[in-house]
Design an enzyme around this catalytic site. Structure first.
Site, mmCIF file in Angstrom:
data_model
loop_
_atom_site.group_PDB
_atom_site.id
_atom_site.type_symbol
_atom_site.label_atom_id
_atom_site.label_comp_id
_atom_site.label_asym_id
_atom_site.label_seq_id
_atom_site.Cartn_x
_atom_site.Cartn_y
_atom_site.Cartn_z
ATOM 1 N N CYS A 37 43.746 34.654 30.951
ATOM 2 C CA CYS A 37 44.564 33.991 31.970
ATOM 3 C C CYS A 37 43.662 33.293 32.996
ATOM 4 O O CYS A 37 43.882 32.129 33.345
ATOM 5 C CB CYS A 37 45.472 35.035 32.643
ATOM 6 S SG CYS A 37 46.605 34.326 33.857
ATOM 7 N N CYS A 38 42.616 34.009 33.446
ATOM 8 C CA CYS A 38 41.675 33.393 34.398
ATOM 9 C C CYS A 38 40.983 32.171 33.770
ATOM 10 O O CYS A 38 40.732 31.186 34.454
ATOM 11 C CB CYS A 38 40.615 34.401 34.840
ATOM 12 S SG CYS A 38 41.183 35.655 35.996
ATOM 13 N N CYS B 96 45.074 35.481 43.151
ATOM 14 C CA CYS B 96 46.476 35.226 42.805
ATOM 15 C C CYS B 96 47.358 36.396 43.241
ATOM 16 O O CYS B 96 46.891 37.537 43.346
ATOM 17 C CB CYS B 96 46.597 35.045 41.301
ATOM 18 S SG CYS B 96 45.705 33.613 40.671
ATOM 19 N N CYS C 199 47.459 39.684 41.153
ATOM 20 C CA CYS C 199 46.157 40.314 40.885
ATOM 21 C C CYS C 199 45.394 40.673 42.158
ATOM 22 O O CYS C 199 44.199 40.962 42.095
ATOM 23 C CB CYS C 199 45.315 39.387 40.016
ATOM 24 S SG CYS C 199 46.106 38.972 38.465
ATOM 25 N N CYS D 255 36.440 36.530 37.885
ATOM 26 C CA CYS D 255 37.415 35.721 37.159
ATOM 27 C C CYS D 255 36.736 34.765 36.177
ATOM 28 O O CYS D 255 37.400 34.167 35.340
ATOM 29 C CB CYS D 255 38.271 34.924 38.132
ATOM 30 S SG CYS D 255 37.325 33.833 39.175
HETATM 31 FE FE1 SF4 Z 1 45.738 34.900 36.016
HETATM 32 FE FE2 SF4 Z 1 45.430 36.925 37.724
HETATM 33 FE FE3 SF4 Z 1 43.320 35.441 36.937
HETATM 34 FE FE4 SF4 Z 1 45.185 34.447 38.586
HETATM 35 S S1 SF4 Z 1 43.726 36.146 39.009
HETATM 36 S S2 SF4 Z 1 44.282 33.431 36.876
HETATM 37 S S3 SF4 Z 1 47.069 35.375 37.728
HETATM 38 S S4 SF4 Z 1 44.601 36.812 35.689
#
Ligand code: SF4
Length: 239
Positions: A119-120, A203, A206, A231
């Site tokens: 996701c990151c 985010c 998180c 991240c």
């Molecule tokens: Fe995704 Fe969480 Fe990374 Fe944001 S911090 S990009 S929501 S995994």
């Protein structure tokens, strides 16, 4: 761009110098191909404030992952009101986000470290690559005391992960107290999440506030026990 010898001697020279001196050097050498990465943390605003004193209309980018806090969006408006910047906002590729969440779920990050990092990668790292296109240098608010992965950062680095461009970390040796002293003294806008107990901001799903005795990054991906709590924006491909 810089030889190992040049890099070593620059770092030796700048190690006990103020952040402003590092920024002046970076602007003189790379402007307009130098950009501040602003993740809306206190450190980034300190640098933005300093940058605005050494260059007209500094180039800045923000990555909007699509999952940011309302307080972070409010801060973007405050930045626009106070500073004259060339501010660009980068978004993830919608087709990549769709593919990821349709396969693994909208809250995939809680399922495994691998999915969290995926996701990151899609929401942060890939937009970063676009933000750095054509740049010769980028500026970050990294500090050595932030995380165990950051203890060895230098004020000037070569970022091997991002095409060998220069990476400036002018606040590398600053403490948390110095950051806030600067913010208060110079009336720098800051993310209001700090008033709610947050010490590192990412985010919404998180990031959570931390207790006074917890490490500042304990609120990032708090459910992960043995991850590096990074991240991927600042992987250590540097020299
Ligand atoms: Fe995704 Fe969480 Fe990374 Fe944001 S911090 S990009 S929501 S995994």
């Amino acid at each position: 761009m810089l030889s190992k010898e040049e890099l070593d001697s620059l770092n030796k020279w700048f190690e006990d110098k103020e952040p402003l001196e590092v920024l002046k050097w970076g602007i003189e050498k790379f402007h307009p191909k130098i950009v501040l990465a602003c993740s809306l943390q206190a450190e980034d605003l300190v640098i933005l404030d300093m940058l605005s004193k050494v260059v007209e209309k500094p180039r800045v980018f923000i990555i909007d992952t699509g999952r940011l806090h309302q307080e972070s969006y409010d801060l973007i408006e405050e930045i626009n009101k106070k500073y004259n910047t060339d501010l660009r906002i980068y978004f993830p590729d919608y087709s990549e986000v769709e593919a990821l969440v349709n396969k693994h779920g909208i809250n995939l990050f809680y399922k495994s470290v691998e999915l969290r990092k995926a996701c990151c990668e899609v929401r942060k790292v890939l937009p970063l690559k676009r933000a750095l296109e054509g740049m010769q240098a980028w500026i970050t608010g990294l500090r050595r005391e932030q995380n165990f992965t950051r203890g060895g950062i230098k004020k000037i680095e070569i970022d091997e992960v991002n095409g060998g461009i220069v990476k400036l970390n002018p606040l590398a040796d600053w403490t948390w107290e110095q950051v806030w002293e600067y913010i208060k003294k110079n009336n720098v806008p800051y993310n209001k999440l700090y008033d709610k107990g947050y010490k590192s901001i990412g985010c919404v799903p998180c990031t959570r506030p931390v207790k006074p005795w917890e490490h500042p990054r304990a609120g990032r991906w708090w459910w992960e026990q043995n991850s590096d709590k990074e991240c991927g924006l600042h992987y250590r491909g540097v020299k």
